[in-house]
Scaffold this motif. Structure first.
Motif, PDB file in Angstrom:
ATOM      1  N   SER A  64       0.834  -1.206   0.000  1.00 45.67           N
ATOM      2  CA  SER A  64       0.000   0.000   0.000  1.00 45.67           C
ATOM      3  C   SER A  64       0.864   1.250   0.000  1.00 45.67           C
ATOM      4  N   PHE A  65       0.381   2.254  -0.702  1.00 46.00           N
ATOM      5  CA  PHE A  65       1.086   3.526  -0.846  1.00 46.00           C
ATOM      6  C   PHE A  65       0.085   4.649  -0.618  1.00 46.00           C
ATOM      7  N   ASP A  66       0.571   5.785  -0.109  1.00 41.79           N
ATOM      8  CA  ASP A  66      -0.363   6.892   0.109  1.00 41.79           C
ATOM      9  C   ASP A  66      -0.417   7.854  -1.074  1.00 41.79           C
ATOM     10  N   ARG A  67       0.399   7.602  -2.101  1.00 37.58           N
ATOM     11  CA  ARG A  67       0.327   8.400  -3.328  1.00 37.58           C
ATOM     12  C   ARG A  67       1.078   7.686  -4.436  1.00 37.58           C
TER      13      ARG A  67
ATOM     14  N   ARG B  87      -4.327   9.702   7.387  1.00 41.72           N
ATOM     15  CA  ARG B  87      -4.899  11.060   7.393  1.00 41.72           C
ATOM     16  C   ARG B  87      -3.818  12.134   7.466  1.00 41.72           C
ATOM     17  N   GLU B  88      -2.669  11.794   8.040  1.00 44.15           N
ATOM     18  CA  GLU B  88      -1.606  12.793   8.173  1.00 44.15           C
ATOM     19  C   GLU B  88      -0.896  13.069   6.845  1.00 44.15           C
ATOM     20  N   THR B  89      -1.167  12.268   5.813  1.00 40.78           N
ATOM     21  CA  THR B  89      -0.577  12.532   4.498  1.00 40.78           C
ATOM     22  C   THR B  89      -1.707  12.813   3.506  1.00 40.78           C
ATOM     23  N   THR B  90      -2.008  11.868   2.651  1.00 43.41           N
ATOM     24  CA  THR B  90      -3.009  12.101   1.600  1.00 43.41           C
ATOM     25  C   THR B  90      -4.393  11.563   1.936  1.00 43.41           C
ATOM     26  N   GLY B  91      -4.473  10.648   2.906  1.00 49.76           N
ATOM     27  CA  GLY B  91      -5.748   9.994   3.199  1.00 49.76           C
ATOM     28  C   GLY B  91      -6.082   8.881   2.226  1.00 49.76           C
TER      29      GLY B  91
END
Length: 160
Positions: A97-100, A139-143
């Protein structure tokens, strides 16, 4: 009249709706285009199933799931850079999983394959299916949680 109404309801409910199916377009402009035979020769059975048939690998099965090395994750089919290691996190989902994503290298589409709307991700260069993106990430990055099949990726470590 009652029988006619019941028959009409059964007919309407029993018909397969096409509103959720997207037509397969031969005009999709991917810069890497190959025949099905070429893809089958170049990819493993699992890679072919995931990348070309929009399949899903079993949760927890990817060797990349616990990879914590620095580098870049590229498309297993064409080598396009898709995700940076610093944006990878442990989502607990069983898939990398990646946040972007790397902007411009991942394409998005709508998928109703399991009965509800999801955002499907593809390699923007070859069209290979990668996985899906959800709005339940950090939530602290991109959600966002880009839930990606490890079979769709290759990892290229950074040079020291």
């Amino acid at each position: 009249m009652k029988r006619l109404f019941i028959g009409l309801v059964i007919l309407l409910v029993g018909c397969k709706g096409n509103s959720q199916e997207k037509p397969v377009s031969e005009e999709t402009a991917y810069s890497v285009k190959k025949t099905d035979t070429q893809w089958r020769k170049e990819l493993s059975d699992l890679q072919y199933y995931v990348l070309r048939k929009a399949g899903t690998e079993p949760a927890g099965s990817s060797k990349l799931l616990d990879n914590k090395k620095k580098g870049v994750y590229v498309c297993a089919a064409c080598g396009t850079e898709l995700f940076m290691s610093e944006h990878k996190y442990d989502s607990g989902s069983g898939w990398p999983s990646f946040d972007r994503e790397i902007k411009g290298n991942v394409a998005f589409d709508v998928d109703y394959k399991i009965g509800y709307k999801r955002t499907e991700e593809h390699c923007a260069v070859c069209g290979g299916h990668l996985g899906h993106v959800f709005n339940d990430g950090p939530r602290e990055t991109t959600g966002q949680r880009h839930c990606i099949n490890g079979a769709a990726l290759k990892f290229i470590p950074s040079e020291k």
